[in-house]
Write an enzyme that holds these catalytic residues in place. Structure first.
Site, mmCIF file in Angstrom:
data_model
loop_
_atom_site.group_PDB
_atom_site.id
_atom_site.type_symbol
_atom_site.label_atom_id
_atom_site.label_comp_id
_atom_site.label_asym_id
_atom_site.label_seq_id
_atom_site.Cartn_x
_atom_site.Cartn_y
_atom_site.Cartn_z
ATOM 1 N N GLU A 361 90.194 13.700 12.246
ATOM 2 C CA GLU A 361 89.928 12.365 11.700
ATOM 3 C C GLU A 361 90.206 12.338 10.191
ATOM 4 O OE1 GLU A 361 86.973 8.736 12.835
ATOM 5 O OE2 GLU A 361 85.953 10.528 12.124
ATOM 6 N N HIS A 392 88.068 32.850 30.172
ATOM 7 C CA HIS A 392 88.181 32.596 31.614
ATOM 8 C C HIS A 392 88.745 31.204 31.882
ATOM 9 C CE1 HIS A 392 85.931 36.267 32.320
ATOM 10 N NE2 HIS A 392 85.191 35.893 31.305
ATOM 11 N N LYS A 519 89.600 -0.485 18.243
ATOM 12 C CA LYS A 519 88.308 -1.180 18.332
ATOM 13 C C LYS A 519 88.532 -2.687 18.462
ATOM 14 C CE LYS A 519 85.834 2.024 15.304
ATOM 15 N NZ LYS A 519 85.186 2.168 14.014
HETATM 16 O O1 F6P Z 1 85.297 5.294 14.774
HETATM 17 C C1 F6P Z 1 85.247 6.375 13.926
HETATM 18 C C2 F6P Z 1 84.044 6.341 13.073
HETATM 19 O O2 F6P Z 1 84.228 5.391 12.093
HETATM 20 C C3 F6P Z 1 83.714 7.698 12.445
HETATM 21 O O3 F6P Z 1 84.371 7.948 11.270
HETATM 22 C C4 F6P Z 1 82.247 7.584 12.282
HETATM 23 O O4 F6P Z 1 81.650 8.824 12.069
HETATM 24 C C5 F6P Z 1 81.861 6.930 13.582
HETATM 25 O O5 F6P Z 1 82.897 6.011 13.834
HETATM 26 C C6 F6P Z 1 80.528 6.241 13.607
HETATM 27 O O6 F6P Z 1 80.446 5.234 12.655
HETATM 28 P P1 F6P Z 1 79.067 4.603 12.269
HETATM 29 O O7 F6P Z 1 78.213 5.687 11.715
HETATM 30 O O8 F6P Z 1 79.382 3.544 11.270
HETATM 31 O O9 F6P Z 1 78.454 4.035 13.521
#
Ligand code: F6P
Length: 560
Positions: A361, A392, A519
């Site tokens: 990431e 394994h 998203k």
């Molecule tokens: O979708 C990735 C992300 O933005 C990560 O970088 C982050 O750790 C996770 O989602 C959770 O985000 P949040 O803490 O804002 O819910």
């Protein structure tokens, strides 16, 4: 000019062609004799990092260090520690090192909204301590006066994987509590983990931590809503639920308040702490609850020691720098695009998962800080498992498969079996650790030498399907014992490794724009699914591509 066209990169290319490609790992060892180990290993900070099984020579590191210097590593490190806007796309600092600086006043000069970062961190730690110790002492009561005996962390990504990995790894360091206490984790969007877990829990004694830096992450909010619906079954009002059964950690207090988490149950987070760098902050509350604040501070102390080492050690002796440069060499010069993480310790089972988020990431990027497309590869694909279990499973591919990869073997040397066990059990556990260490060392040796570990007669007798080509690169990272302090240092070591690589590649390791589009598109897809679920047969899927449309139509047909 890109980094690839630079003098330092070109010098590495020439060295590769002339000195490295003509030799196998075995030849590199034969050429250097026993000196190779002392020349290419670093023992410092309680770690031994053996890089001698990598396809390189001390000269390779001289040239790689030249590359790092050319790319401005010293200035970038200075900017990281002094609160510079190292997250250039979001114009923010990345001050996770300040979270673990303890009583050092290194960050008191860094001001955010009129307060020093040191002050903000100290206040937060105190608030976490109050919450954690209330739970541990059995003084945090549920709505009906029962003590809390289960804490469920609801989060995802950095708000889940870090604390989950640490709680799993350090289970034997859990603090004594007045009542037996369970700390659990829920992250999956589909609700399957929560649905299974809730069947065994009791509303009156369960506390949920809603951990979300943004407090908008749908996965987390969906799980939190399900948890609240379950709480409502027994608890008469939302204010009782908020007061007794919810704690929140976020950079947005107003969103937590709107969601029903009262201010005294909120833990602050800040935009200068990245999600995957946040286990040291309030996101680490499950760790503080499980290990006690003492254990949590030991974790911070270990990480801080690594921060100081990274900031001050000479580059040739600098663990994060050397680990990072080894990765650059493997990836950009030797063409090894996959990297396996092999902890030889069941307690570190979640570490490969944690490191895959941290590295992929952070550095899974394809444009530089100035917006140009890179003409080299950035983060490799990271995967792994407990080493002895992977023997394994995917080790077959490591030994005889075709993809090019490199490996990190990570192993604590000692295991201290609890004195509660009988002598016979303790001896047996000691034997198991010796077996584990032997496998760790033997596997990296076989990866390097292949059939050459056999006698000439043995290798002559082997048929082609039993041949081991060897010549696979690996690093071994050993440390004395797994403790909160050593784990803190280990995590910080990899964090800084990721940073150094980002500096060399001139990319931003602190943003993650690549996860946003998926998203957004999921939202429109959800609305199509919901319309059809509500019986709106006219909700056509023709705005989608043929595959998505086909999948959705199949789903609708088979839904009932
Ligand atoms: O979708 C990735 C992300 O933005 C990560 O970088 C982050 O750790 C996770 O989602 C959770 O985000 P949040 O803490 O804002 O819910």
């Amino acid at each position: 000019m890109t980094v690839k066209q630079s003098v330092a990169w070109q010098a590495l290319e020439a060295h590769l062609q002339k000195d490295i490609l003509p030799c196998s790992l075995k030849q590199l060892f034969n050429g250097a004799g026993p000196k190779r180990f002392s020349d290419l290993s670093i023992a410092t900070q309680g770690f031994l990092l053996d890089l001698s099984k990598q396809k390189l020579t001390p000269q390779t590191f001289d040239l790689l260090i030249g590359l790092a210097q050319q790319q401005g590593l010293a200035q970038a490190t200075e900017a990281l520690y002094s609160g510079g806007e190292v997250n250039r796309s979001e114009l923010r600092p990345a001050l996770h090192t300040a979270l673990r600086a303890g009583s050092s006043d290194q960050y008191s000069a860094v001001q955010i909204d009129g307060k020093s970062v040191s002050e903000l961190v100290a206040e937060n730690l105190l608030h976490m301590e109050r919450i954690a110790s209330k739970i541990q002492q059995g003084e945090w009561l549920g709505y009906s006066g029962q003590p809390i005996t289960t804490v469920v962390n609801i989060g995802v990504g950095g708000s889940d994987i870090g604390p989950h990995m640490v709680c799993h790894a350090l289970d034997e360091f859990r603090v004594e509590t007045k009542f037996p206490l369970n700390v659990m984790f829920v992250s999956s969007m589909d609700g399957s983990q929560l649905a299974e877990m809730l069947q065994h829990l009791d509303q009156g004694s369960t506390l949920f931590i809603v951990a979300s830096k943004t407090f908008t992450t749908l996965d987390t909010l969906a799980n939190a809503q399900t948890a609240r619906a379950w709480l409502r079954k027994k608890i008469p009002s939302d204010s009782l639920i908020g007061q007794h059964h919810l704690v929140g950690c976020s950079a947005f207090p107003e969103r937590m308040a709107d969601w029903g988490i009262p201010s005294e149950n909120q833990i602050a987070l800040w935009d200068w702490v990245g999600g995957r760098y946040s286990l040291w902050s309030g996101i680490g509350l499950p760790i503080a609850i499980k290990l006690g604040m003492g254990g949590f501070k030991q974790l911070l102390k270990g990480a801080h020691a690594m921060d100081e080492h990274f900031q001050s050690a000479k580059l040739h002796e600098n663990l994060p720098v050397m680990l990072a440069l080894t990765g650059i060499w493997n990836n950009n010069f030797l063409g090894l695009k996959a990297h396996t993480i092999l902890p030889y310790d069941g307690r570190l089972k979640l570490l490969p998962n944690y490191l895959s988020q941290l590295e992929m990431e952070s550095n899974g990027k394809s444009v530089t800080n100035t917006g140009e497309k890179v003409d080299f590869d950035t983060s490799p694909v990271i995967w792994g498992d407990v080493g002895a279990n992977a023997q394994h499973a995917f080790f077959q591919l490591l030994h005889q498969g075709t993809p090019a990869y490199y490996a990190d073997f990570i192993v604590p040397i000692k295991r201290t079996a609890s004195s509660e066990y009988t002598k016979a059990t303790r001896l047996q556990l000691e034997y198991q650790q010796a077996l584990n260490l032997a496998n760790c060392v033997a596997q990296s040796r076989v990866l390097m030498l292949g059939d050459d570990v056999l006698t000439w007669e043995q290798s002559m007798a082997a048929s082609p399907d039993r041949l081991y080509p060897g010549n696979h690169a690996s690093s071994t990272l050993m440390f004395d014992e797994l403790t909160p302090e050593s784990l803190g240092a280990l995590i910080a070591l990899y964090e800084h490794k990721v940073f150094v690589q980002a500096v060399v590649w001139d990319i931003n390791p602190f943003d993650q724009w690549g996860v946003e589009l998926g998203k957004q598109i999921a939202k429109t897809t959800l609305s199509a699914i919901q319309k059809r679920q509500a019986g709106d047969a006219s909700a056509e899927c023709d705005e989608f591509d043929a595959s998505t449309e086909g999948l959705l139509n199949y789903m609708f047909k088979h839904h009932h």
